[in-house]
Design an enzyme around this catalytic site. Structure first.
Site, mmCIF file in Angstrom:
data_model
loop_
_atom_site.group_PDB
_atom_site.id
_atom_site.type_symbol
_atom_site.label_atom_id
_atom_site.label_comp_id
_atom_site.label_asym_id
_atom_site.label_seq_id
_atom_site.Cartn_x
_atom_site.Cartn_y
_atom_site.Cartn_z
ATOM 1 N N LEU A 1 0.839 -1.185 0.000
ATOM 2 C CA LEU A 1 0.000 0.000 0.000
ATOM 3 C C LEU A 1 0.880 1.242 0.000
ATOM 4 O O LEU A 1 1.983 1.234 0.541
ATOM 5 C CB LEU A 1 -0.911 0.016 1.232
ATOM 6 N N ASP A 2 0.366 2.313 -0.593
ATOM 7 C CA ASP A 2 1.074 3.581 -0.551
ATOM 8 C C ASP A 2 1.293 4.001 0.903
ATOM 9 O O ASP A 2 0.546 3.591 1.803
ATOM 10 C CB ASP A 2 0.270 4.676 -1.255
ATOM 11 N N ARG A 3 2.276 4.830 1.108
ATOM 12 C CA ARG A 3 2.617 5.311 2.447
ATOM 13 C C ARG A 3 1.391 5.805 3.221
ATOM 14 O O ARG A 3 1.208 5.475 4.396
ATOM 15 C CB ARG A 3 3.639 6.436 2.316
ATOM 16 N N ARG B 1 -6.770 6.613 -6.914
ATOM 17 C CA ARG B 1 -6.568 8.048 -6.697
ATOM 18 C C ARG B 1 -6.673 8.836 -8.006
ATOM 19 O O ARG B 1 -7.309 9.884 -8.071
ATOM 20 C CB ARG B 1 -5.211 8.272 -6.035
ATOM 21 N N THR C 1 -1.859 5.269 2.549
ATOM 22 C CA THR C 1 -3.036 4.403 2.522
ATOM 23 C C THR C 1 -2.971 3.422 3.682
ATOM 24 O O THR C 1 -1.952 2.777 3.913
ATOM 25 C CB THR C 1 -3.101 3.625 1.194
#
Length: 261
Positions: A56-58, A184, A60
């Site tokens: 996951l993105d930082r 996003r 998220t």
């Protein structure tokens, strides 16, 4: 003291975690608590060889799968590559999404005009990408001036005003493909960017300010939330002949904002 991990499930093959927003998956600093994988190694102990299966993105939060062994990692990655995995996300977006259900089907590729190397965008020659969404709740609340600019970021599916505050929508989102930053970008494209998104909200200097550790109080106010409001709420797949389902509730700040209180 910071809790090491929020463990959803653990067995001989798998470790399932509810990743907090703001924690990177892989180390960027020497601090043992600064990344998810470092915390996993501390949790599993000396000699562990964990593999992050889905990243996951930082910013998220949500369900993250870790394989404890090499063979389990290989098998899980094959499952993910085959798209035999169901993923559910929750997102809070700017504006009132007018339709109850929709599918965003536009290709994605590298944003060659951006100074941010990791940024992608909608482009005709990009890779196919589809995102399905359902409205879970429409609400409004008083906030400072939002950063999201629907004119710069996409076309709106309805941004009706509100007498009681700025309009927002809580969405359930299912990515039908797995492109980088897909949810996003797609939501920004239809004019409903995710609250707190520093990269796809219309002013990418906010992202640069984040990585350069120079976000001002004024910028934080414009962003409304400290981390973008995207949460990996659930994942489903077949493992060892059985269907596994893991889910996690969003963090308190996300839940409180989405409640409209």
């Amino acid at each position: 003291m910071t809790a090491l991990l929020s463990v959803i499930h653990e067995d001989d093959d798998l470790l399932v975690i509810n990743k907090p927003a703001g924690l990177v998956c892989h180390p960027t600093k020497g601090d043992a608590l600064s990344s998810l994988i470092s915390r996993v190694r501390m949790h599993l102990g000396e000699g562990a060889r964990p593999h992050l299966v889905n990243r996951l993105d930082r910013e998220t939060s949500g369900v993250t799968i870790v394989a404890k062994r090499d063979d389990a990692a290989l098998a899980l990655r094959r499952i993910l590559a085959s798209r035999a995995v169901g993923k559910d996300y929750l997102a809070i977006v700017h504006g009132r999404v007018a339709i109850d259900h929709g599918v965003i089907d536009v290709p994605l590729g590298k944003d060659e005009r951006s100074r941010v190397a990791i940024k992608d965008c909608v482009r005709r020659d990009g890779a196919a990408a589809q995102t399905e969404f359902w409205v879970a709740r429409r609400f409004s609340r008083a906030v400072g001036a939002p950063v999201f600019d629907p004119v710069r970021c996409g076309r709106s599916l309805g941004r009706a005003g509100s007498e009681t505050g700025a309009p927002f929508t809580l969405l359930r989102v299912v990515p039908r493909t797995g492109r980088k930053h897909q949810i996003r970008i797609h939501l920004a494209h239809i004019g409903h960017g995710i609250v707190g998104d520093k990269l796809y909200g219309g002013d990418e200097d906010l992202y640069m300010a984040l990585v350069e550790d120079r976000l001002t109080d004024q910028q934080r106010t414009r962003l409304i939330l400290p981390h973008h409001a995207l949460h990996a709420a659930g994942i489903r797949f077949i493992w060892r002949g059985a269907e596994l389902t893991f889910s996690a509730q969003p963090e308190a700040g996300f839940a409180t904002f989405a409640s409209g209180r």
